[in-house]
Design an enzyme around this catalytic site. Structure first.
Site, PDB file in Angstrom:
ATOM      1  N   ASP A 156     -19.727  28.664 -38.943  1.00 28.40           N
ATOM      2  CA  ASP A 156     -18.556  28.253 -38.175  1.00 28.40           C
ATOM      3  C   ASP A 156     -18.170  26.833 -38.596  1.00 28.40           C
ATOM      4  OD1 ASP A 156     -20.232  26.446 -36.804  1.00 28.40           O
ATOM      5  OD2 ASP A 156     -20.482  27.795 -35.089  1.00 28.40           O
ATOM      6  N   SER A 157     -17.128  26.302 -37.982  1.00 32.55           N
ATOM      7  CA  SER A 157     -16.627  24.991 -38.419  1.00 32.55           C
ATOM      8  C   SER A 157     -17.654  23.884 -38.199  1.00 32.55           C
ATOM      9  CB  SER A 157     -15.307  24.664 -37.726  1.00 32.55           C
ATOM     10  OG  SER A 157     -15.456  24.710 -36.326  1.00 32.55           O
TER      11      SER A 157
END
Length: 78
Positions: free
Chosen positions: A33-34
């Site tokens: 994920d980010s």
């Protein structure tokens, strides 16, 4: 790609290094994920002494993209 780089990516994404190839997509293949990507980039910057601006980070979708980016910035021990 060096074992060092694989180790950094594996540690930051909490995966087995054997899952990582140059073609691995961070989001699709490695489930990053980010926040994972941000932490990985910070670790790569620290280890290789290169700054990766956020506008460049958006273009780095695969492990190979990161390797090529770092090489373009003069890092050759990948």
């Amino acid at each position: 790609m060096s074992e060092k780089m694989k180790s950094i990516i594996a540690e930051q994404l909490n995966i087995d290094a054997s899952e990582i190839t140059l073609e691995s997509n961070f989001k699709d293949d490695l489930n990053a994920d980010s926040l994972d990507l941000f932490e990985m980039v910070m670790a790569l910057e620290d280890n290789y002494g290169v700054e990766i601006p956020s506008e460049d980070l958006e273009k780095l979708l695969t492990v190979g993209d990161v390797v090529n980016y770092l090489k373009s910035k003069g890092v050759d021990n990948l």
